[in-house]
Design a protein around this motif. Structure first.
Motif, PDB file in Angstrom:
ATOM      1  N   ILE A 140       0.857  -1.190   0.000  1.00 38.24           N
ATOM      2  CA  ILE A 140       0.000   0.000   0.000  1.00 38.24           C
ATOM      3  C   ILE A 140       0.892   1.238   0.000  1.00 38.24           C
ATOM      4  O   ILE A 140       1.815   1.350   0.809  1.00 38.24           O
ATOM      5  N   ASP A 141       0.559   2.178  -0.895  1.00 39.49           N
ATOM      6  CA  ASP A 141       1.371   3.397  -1.055  1.00 39.49           C
ATOM      7  C   ASP A 141       0.531   4.627  -0.713  1.00 39.49           C
ATOM      8  O   ASP A 141      -0.453   4.932  -1.390  1.00 39.49           O
ATOM      9  N   THR A 142       0.930   5.321   0.385  1.00 44.60           N
ATOM     10  CA  THR A 142       0.250   6.564   0.729  1.00 44.60           C
ATOM     11  C   THR A 142       1.303   7.664   0.882  1.00 44.60           C
ATOM     12  O   THR A 142       2.459   7.496   0.488  1.00 44.60           O
ATOM     13  N   PRO A 177       0.589   4.602 -13.329  1.00 47.72           N
ATOM     14  CA  PRO A 177       0.897   3.661 -14.413  1.00 47.72           C
ATOM     15  C   PRO A 177      -0.081   3.780 -15.590  1.00 47.72           C
ATOM     16  O   PRO A 177       0.276   3.445 -16.719  1.00 47.72           O
ATOM     17  N   PHE A 178      -1.303   4.263 -15.303  1.00 46.90           N
ATOM     18  CA  PHE A 178      -2.288   4.462 -16.384  1.00 46.90           C
ATOM     19  C   PHE A 178      -2.338   5.931 -16.798  1.00 46.90           C
ATOM     20  O   PHE A 178      -3.232   6.342 -17.547  1.00 46.90           O
ATOM     21  N   GLY A 179      -1.429   6.738 -16.250  1.00 46.35           N
ATOM     22  CA  GLY A 179      -1.496   8.174 -16.530  1.00 46.35           C
ATOM     23  C   GLY A 179      -2.862   8.745 -16.185  1.00 46.35           C
ATOM     24  O   GLY A 179      -3.334   9.703 -16.813  1.00 46.35           O
ATOM     25  N   GLU A 180      -3.500   8.126 -15.169  1.00 46.51           N
ATOM     26  CA  GLU A 180      -4.874   8.500 -14.783  1.00 46.51           C
ATOM     27  C   GLU A 180      -5.809   8.474 -15.993  1.00 46.51           C
ATOM     28  O   GLU A 180      -6.803   9.197 -16.035  1.00 46.51           O
ATOM     29  N   GLY A 181      -5.473   7.678 -16.985  1.00 43.63           N
ATOM     30  CA  GLY A 181      -6.354   7.559 -18.169  1.00 43.63           C
ATOM     31  C   GLY A 181      -6.199   8.705 -19.158  1.00 43.63           C
ATOM     32  O   GLY A 181      -6.960   8.803 -20.129  1.00 43.63           O
ATOM     33  N   ALA A 185      -1.002   1.140  -8.755  1.00 44.55           N
ATOM     34  CA  ALA A 185      -2.240   1.510  -9.448  1.00 44.55           C
ATOM     35  C   ALA A 185      -3.292   1.904  -8.423  1.00 44.55           C
ATOM     36  O   ALA A 185      -3.325   1.362  -7.323  1.00 44.55           O
ATOM     37  N   LYS A 186      -4.145   2.832  -8.806  1.00 39.64           N
ATOM     38  CA  LYS A 186      -5.244   3.245  -7.920  1.00 39.64           C
ATOM     39  C   LYS A 186      -6.580   2.937  -8.586  1.00 39.64           C
ATOM     40  O   LYS A 186      -6.779   3.190  -9.780  1.00 39.64           O
ATOM     41  N   SER A 187      -7.510   2.389  -7.825  1.00 38.98           N
ATOM     42  CA  SER A 187      -8.906   2.328  -8.248  1.00 38.98           C
ATOM     43  C   SER A 187      -9.762   2.240  -6.996  1.00 38.98           C
ATOM     44  O   SER A 187      -9.326   1.663  -6.002  1.00 38.98           O
ATOM     45  N   VAL A 188     -10.968   2.775  -7.071  1.00 43.40           N
ATOM     46  CA  VAL A 188     -11.886   2.620  -5.941  1.00 43.40           C
ATOM     47  C   VAL A 188     -12.976   1.593  -6.272  1.00 43.40           C
ATOM     48  O   VAL A 188     -13.910   1.424  -5.501  1.00 43.40           O
ATOM     49  N   SER A 221     -14.087  -4.405  -8.897  1.00 44.34           N
ATOM     50  CA  SER A 221     -13.791  -5.246 -10.074  1.00 44.34           C
ATOM     51  C   SER A 221     -12.463  -4.816 -10.704  1.00 44.34           C
ATOM     52  O   SER A 221     -11.660  -5.645 -11.129  1.00 44.34           O
ATOM     53  N   ARG A 222     -12.198  -3.502 -10.741  1.00 44.08           N
ATOM     54  CA  ARG A 222     -10.933  -3.022 -11.320  1.00 44.08           C
ATOM     55  C   ARG A 222      -9.752  -3.351 -10.414  1.00 44.08           C
ATOM     56  O   ARG A 222      -8.668  -3.677 -10.887  1.00 44.08           O
ATOM     57  N   ILE A 223      -9.984  -3.276  -9.097  1.00 42.10           N
ATOM     58  CA  ILE A 223      -8.911  -3.612  -8.146  1.00 42.10           C
ATOM     59  C   ILE A 223      -8.487  -5.066  -8.381  1.00 42.10           C
ATOM     60  O   ILE A 223      -7.294  -5.381  -8.472  1.00 42.10           O
TER      61      ILE A 223
HETATM   62  N1  LIG Z   1       5.034  10.136  -5.900  1.00 39.99           N
HETATM   63  C1  LIG Z   1       4.209  10.922  -6.541  1.00 39.99           C
HETATM   64  O1  LIG Z   1       4.470  12.120  -6.747  1.00 39.99           O
HETATM   65  C2  LIG Z   1       2.919  10.345  -7.045  1.00 39.99           C
HETATM   66  C3  LIG Z   1       2.118  11.090  -7.951  1.00 39.99           C
HETATM   67  C4  LIG Z   1       0.942  10.498  -8.400  1.00 39.99           C
HETATM   68  C5  LIG Z   1       0.590   9.208  -7.971  1.00 39.99           C
HETATM   69  N2  LIG Z   1       1.379   8.534  -7.073  1.00 39.99           N
HETATM   70  C6  LIG Z   1       1.060   7.151  -6.619  1.00 39.99           C
HETATM   71  O2  LIG Z   1       0.680   6.356  -7.735  1.00 39.99           O
HETATM   72  C7  LIG Z   1      -0.646   5.848  -7.525  1.00 39.99           C
HETATM   73  C8  LIG Z   1      -1.383   5.702  -8.842  1.00 39.99           C
HETATM   74  O3  LIG Z   1      -1.424   6.929  -9.551  1.00 39.99           O
HETATM   75  P1  LIG Z   1      -2.762   7.706  -9.869  1.00 39.99           P
HETATM   76  O4  LIG Z   1      -3.772   7.348  -8.855  1.00 39.99           O
HETATM   77  O5  LIG Z   1      -2.461   9.131 -10.037  1.00 39.99           O
HETATM   78  O6  LIG Z   1      -3.202   7.199 -11.316  1.00 39.99           O
HETATM   79  P2  LIG Z   1      -3.402   5.804 -12.079  1.00 39.99           P
HETATM   80  O7  LIG Z   1      -3.297   4.646 -11.148  1.00 39.99           O
HETATM   81  O8  LIG Z   1      -2.555   5.853 -13.299  1.00 39.99           O
HETATM   82  O9  LIG Z   1      -4.890   5.947 -12.601  1.00 39.99           O
HETATM   83  C9  LIG Z   1      -5.982   5.927 -11.747  1.00 39.99           C
HETATM   84  C10 LIG Z   1      -7.227   6.127 -12.615  1.00 39.99           C
HETATM   85  O10 LIG Z   1      -7.435   4.990 -13.462  1.00 39.99           O
HETATM   86  C11 LIG Z   1      -8.725   4.439 -13.213  1.00 39.99           C
HETATM   87  N3  LIG Z   1      -8.580   2.975 -13.281  1.00 39.99           N
HETATM   88  C12 LIG Z   1      -7.879   2.187 -12.427  1.00 39.99           C
HETATM   89  N4  LIG Z   1      -7.912   0.896 -12.822  1.00 39.99           N
HETATM   90  C13 LIG Z   1      -8.659   0.867 -13.944  1.00 39.99           C
HETATM   91  C14 LIG Z   1      -9.048  -0.179 -14.819  1.00 39.99           C
HETATM   92  N5  LIG Z   1      -8.680  -1.452 -14.597  1.00 39.99           N
HETATM   93  N6  LIG Z   1      -9.819   0.136 -15.898  1.00 39.99           N
HETATM   94  C15 LIG Z   1     -10.200   1.420 -16.123  1.00 39.99           C
HETATM   95  N7  LIG Z   1      -9.859   2.463 -15.328  1.00 39.99           N
HETATM   96  C16 LIG Z   1      -9.093   2.183 -14.250  1.00 39.99           C
HETATM   97  C17 LIG Z   1      -9.123   4.915 -11.842  1.00 39.99           C
HETATM   98  O11 LIG Z   1     -10.524   5.063 -11.752  1.00 39.99           O
HETATM   99  P3  LIG Z   1     -11.401   4.464 -10.510  1.00 39.99           P
HETATM  100  O12 LIG Z   1     -10.675   4.777  -9.226  1.00 39.99           O
HETATM  101  O13 LIG Z   1     -12.692   5.202 -10.666  1.00 39.99           O
HETATM  102  O14 LIG Z   1     -11.508   2.993 -10.773  1.00 39.99           O
HETATM  103  C18 LIG Z   1      -8.461   6.300 -11.788  1.00 39.99           C
HETATM  104  O15 LIG Z   1      -9.264   7.263 -12.443  1.00 39.99           O
HETATM  105  C19 LIG Z   1      -1.266   6.878  -6.588  1.00 39.99           C
HETATM  106  O16 LIG Z   1      -2.443   6.417  -5.963  1.00 39.99           O
HETATM  107  C20 LIG Z   1      -0.115   7.149  -5.643  1.00 39.99           C
HETATM  108  O17 LIG Z   1       0.012   6.113  -4.700  1.00 39.99           O
HETATM  109  C21 LIG Z   1       2.538   9.085  -6.622  1.00 39.99           C
END
Ligand SMILES: NC(=O)c1ccc[n+]([C@@H]2O[C@H](COP(=O)([O-])OP(=O)(O)OC[C@H]3O[C@@H](n4cnc5c(N)ncnc54)[C@H](OP(=O)(O)O)[C@@H]3O)[C@@H](O)[C@H]2O)c1
Length: 285
Positions: free
Chosen positions: A42-44, A184-188, A226-229, A232-234
């Motif tokens: 878990i990454d916070t 990793p998904f560039g937040e889509g 990866a982040k999702s709330v 099913s995606r988790i």
């Molecule tokens: N060190 C830093 O400066 C830094 C910066 C940014 C992020 N982070 C870390 O990296 C983690 C991930 O980055 P992030 O949250 O920015 O973005 P991300 O994981 O690239 O993308 C999250 C987005 O993708 C959606 N998603 C997740 N799984 C999916 C799937 N299987 N199919 C379709 N959509 C999906 C999520 O929607 P839903 O939630 O609605 O499913 C959310 O909108 C963060 O939570 C944090 O721990 C670190």
């Protein structure tokens, strides 16, 4: 679940669950869903303002502490001799843990060498199992590797198919630093989930675009966060070990690299100003 190994022998689960932008209301349940799906990493961060909710999930999850890998990050307003140390102890209280698996400096901004020395102290006292940095691009990473008594074990940076950070990974490899991929998904962004190349590779393996991306990171030796709330995606995002990308797939994904961030360039003066102001705006939300 698979692990990578840090240079000090600590095992780090190769795919982690990130809680950035998960609200206080959703955070505990989301982390519990992730742990139930098999996640152990878990990454916070202090700057996410949800360490307490992560801590509630850790306390309630019925998985032994020794099986979990918990990371938090120190925000820049907590950089400074003893100040960083105290802030990490405070984070540990919020997370309800008596040690952290990994502690990172969140940004290379402010008095980060003093902050890093506090991380070294925490490491030598056994309060943290590993130390590292985040958003330290090549020049900053090499600088801290050459300065520090205890080299960082991890650097957490943006890595996704559109911003692959190949040179950053090469420099990290030179110093035995494991790269973690944030967003990793560039937040889509840039319609990543509908990219035709990624979709075609997914169809070939009967997997989703998300699974292809996380598998690609794993095969590059990069930890994904990866982040999702959504449950099913988790579950989908954790299920990346039952297929393999071949050389052709890897080469096609390599062709998607634009070498540009999907978010921002950390190294502009405007971004430095923005980071200094960021915490106040989040605290007031
Ligand atoms: N060190 C830093 O400066 C830094 C910066 C940014 C992020 N982070 C870390 O990296 C983690 C991930 O980055 P992030 O949250 O920015 O973005 P991300 O994981 O690239 O993308 C999250 C987005 O993708 C959606 N998603 C997740 N799984 C999916 C799937 N299987 N199919 C379709 N959509 C999906 C999520 O929607 P839903 O939630 O609605 O499913 C959310 O909108 C963060 O939570 C944090 O721990 C670190």
């Amino acid at each position: 679940m698979k692990n990578f190994e840090l240079y000090n022998g600590v095992k780090i689960p190769a795919n982690g669950y990130g809680v950035y932008q998960i609200s206080k209301n959703d955070c505990k349940n989301s982390v519990l869903m992730a742990i139930n799906a098999g996640y152990r990493h878990i990454d916070t961060a202090q700057a996410y303002f949800n360490e307490e909710e992560v801590g509630q999930a850790i306390a309630e999850c019925n998985v032994a502490r020794s099986e979990l890998f918990i990371t938090t990050k120190v925000w820049i307003d907590n950089y400074g001799e003893n100040k960083t140390y105290d802030s990490v102890i405070e984070s540990m209280k919020k997370l309800k843990v008596d040690y952290l698996d990994l502690i990172l400096l969140h940004q290379p901004i402010g008095d980060y060498f003093a902050a890093y020395r506090d991380l070294e102290k925490l490491y030598l006292e056994g309060k943290v199992k590993a130390i590292g940095v985040s958003n330290f691009y090549e020049d900053r990473l090499v600088d801290i590797c050459l300065q520090a008594k205890i080299k960082p074990m991890v650097n957490q940076i943006e890595v996704n198919p559109f911003n692959q950070n190949i040179e950053a990974k090469e420099w990290a490899d030179k110093y035995n630093v494991v790269i973690e991929a944030w967003a990793p998904f560039g937040e889509g962004r840039n319609d990543m989930f509908n990219n035709p190349v990624l979709k075609e590779i997914g169809a070939k393996h009967n997997r989703s675009v998300a699974q292809v991306i996380l598998r690609w990171l794993y095969q590059r030796g990069i930890v994904s966060l990866a982040k999702s709330v959504h449950e099913s995606r988790i579950k989908e995002n954790f299920d990346i070990y039952s297929f393999e990308l071949d050389d052709q797939d890897m080469a096609k994904i390599k062709g998607l690299d634009t070498k540009n961030s999907l978010f921002f360039n950390h190294q502009t003066p405007e971004m430095v100003e923005w980071f200094y102001k960021l915490i106040e705006s989040r605290r007031n939300n």
